[in-house]
Design an enzyme around this catalytic site. Structure first.
Site, short mmCIF file in Angstrom:
data_model
loop_
_atom_site.label_atom_id
_atom_site.label_comp_id
_atom_site.label_asym_id
_atom_site.label_seq_id
_atom_site.Cartn_x
_atom_site.Cartn_y
_atom_site.Cartn_z
N ARG A 53 -9.32 3.72 6.57
CA ARG A 53 -9.08 3.19 5.23
C ARG A 53 -8.00 2.12 5.32
O ARG A 53 -7.13 2.16 6.19
CB ARG A 53 -8.52 4.27 4.31
CG ARG A 53 -9.28 5.55 4.38
CD ARG A 53 -8.55 6.60 3.57
NE ARG A 53 -9.20 7.89 3.78
CZ ARG A 53 -8.94 8.97 3.08
NH1 ARG A 53 -8.02 8.93 2.12
NH2 ARG A 53 -9.58 10.09 3.32
N ASP A 55 -5.19 0.68 2.40
CA ASP A 55 -4.74 0.97 1.04
C ASP A 55 -5.02 -0.19 0.08
O ASP A 55 -5.28 -1.30 0.51
CB ASP A 55 -3.23 1.22 1.04
CG ASP A 55 -2.89 2.61 1.54
OD1 ASP A 55 -3.79 3.48 1.53
OD2 ASP A 55 -1.74 2.82 1.95
N ARG A 201 3.83 0.19 7.39
CA ARG A 201 4.68 -0.23 6.27
C ARG A 201 6.07 0.41 6.32
O ARG A 201 7.06 -0.20 5.93
CB ARG A 201 3.97 0.07 4.94
CG ARG A 201 2.74 -0.82 4.74
CD ARG A 201 1.85 -0.35 3.61
NE ARG A 201 2.58 -0.26 2.36
CZ ARG A 201 2.09 0.32 1.26
NH1 ARG A 201 0.87 0.86 1.29
NH2 ARG A 201 2.80 0.36 0.16
#
Lengths: 248, 248
Positions: A53, A55, A201
């Site tokens: 995935r 985000d 991140r």
């Protein structure tokens, strides 16, 4: 005859609710747009698998998806046919026929992410959709020094979104490269054998604290050893992150 | 006391109908957004002067505007105050108090434009708002060679949108630099003492023909001498163009 097809896909994630289906038609995702496009050109529904995935707001220049199909369309026609029906912010870069046991997610060996930092005195209007504006002075040498502690095999528990559950938080990073300043932009590229949720991140958010002098380069190793999300820096915004490539 | 204020402004022109007022409130322009922002922070209407118009879709990293004001707000407060009320795609980079006879348009001595070319095999989703995707193989050496014929003082009548009327079509270009390929992008920077309508876009459209082999580098000089818009290449799209700086 069923074929297994691998697509390399780029997207500007700004206007999407992430890669994966949300089960809601009012929330467009990259996966739903790609599946719609494949259905349009093959005239039958297909389910695709992504390498992972991304985000909401995260971009890709080299996301990989795979799907099996009995459609007769030649493999080399997928790129122009899909791009003719996809929105402009999703582009299929490459299509290949691959072995039947290839799976975009389970066959992935290595991923590379790039984080774009805008270090100008004011936000750059042209890059603002994909670069995070890091206000204030950054010491890029210190930032790069701190980054080196992360290279190698480590327990990255401190760099995982709190509340995640995975079997092991040990991952190997092959490189964490801080690029030189070009036109007000600095990139941080992170290549590894796998990534925890929000790992890149949180790494970038922590390295920014080092660049701003709120942490020292040596603190990065201390944070790794603490295995505690609370010790690392904040999670850097999604829109600066880009999945650059997936290696198999 | 009236002050004369000079602002350096950056904008992503994608969602605007050019720099200049259209006299229609349903067509947002950069000028109308800036004047609204100045009116909001000073609580009185102001008319600004730009260094020149930019067409719909054209961007700027260093457009200059000037206006006179009797507002008491300190000059150094203009940047944060204006940016707090402007939309995200317009950013004021600098504010200075200048001599009363300074005028953003009439005092300009030199302008520099940058054109972004995306020369990748497929369009780059991240740069697509400000880079023109030039499909097909480009010979950048030939393109750069053709560009050199344009440097110096010339009659650029062939590089002016047809139907324009100006006193003289003679302009001086100080440089036409073709940058090296970085991450799939090539830039063409053009610096000159003045520009005819659509001049940079016609220059780029002509150089692209050279890069694609449809014209030879030596043809650029022939086109200059012809003084005929019909001899030059097509006008390159607006969205690849950016006003980089104005010198006074």
């Amino acid at each position: 005859m069923e074929r297994n097809v691998k697509l390399t896909v780029a997207y500007d994630g700004t206007d999407y609710h992430g890669f994966q289906h949300q089960g809601r038609s009012d929330r467009p995702t990259i996966q739903s747009k790609l599946e719609e496009a494949i259905a349009t050109i093959t005239k039958s529904p297909h389910r695709i698998h992504g390498s992972g995935r991304t985000d909401a707001g995260v971009h890709a220049l080299g996301q990989v998806v795979s799907f099996t199909t009995s459609a007769t369309i030649p493999t080399e026609r997928f790129v122009p046919a899909l791009n003719s029906v996809l929105p402009q912010d999703i582009v299929v870069c490459q299509a290949e026929e691959v072995a039947v046991d290839f799976h975009a997610r389970f066959s992935a060996k290595k991923k590379t992410y790039r984080y774009y930092l805008d270090v100008g005195p004011v936000p750059n209007v042209l890059t603002r959709r994909y670069a995070h504006f890091a206000s204030g002075v950054l010491d890029l040498e210190k930032l790069a020094l701190g980054a080196q502690s992360l290279v190698g095999e480590h327990d990255f528990a401190s760099f995982q979104a709190s509340g995640s559950s995975v079997k092991t938080t040990v991952r190997r990073l092959y490189r964490v490269d801080v690029g030189s300043l070009v036109d007000g932009l600095v990139t941080i590229e992170v290549e590894g054998n796998g990534f925890l949720y929000n790992m890149v991140r949180i790494i970038v958010g922590t390295l920014l604290q080092v660049g701003k002098g709120r942490l020292q380069p040596a603190d990065v190793e201390r944070i790794l050893l603490a295995k505690d999300r609370g010790c690392a820096g904040p999670t850097a915004p999604a829109h600066g992150l880009c999945l650059l490539r997936v290696d198999y």
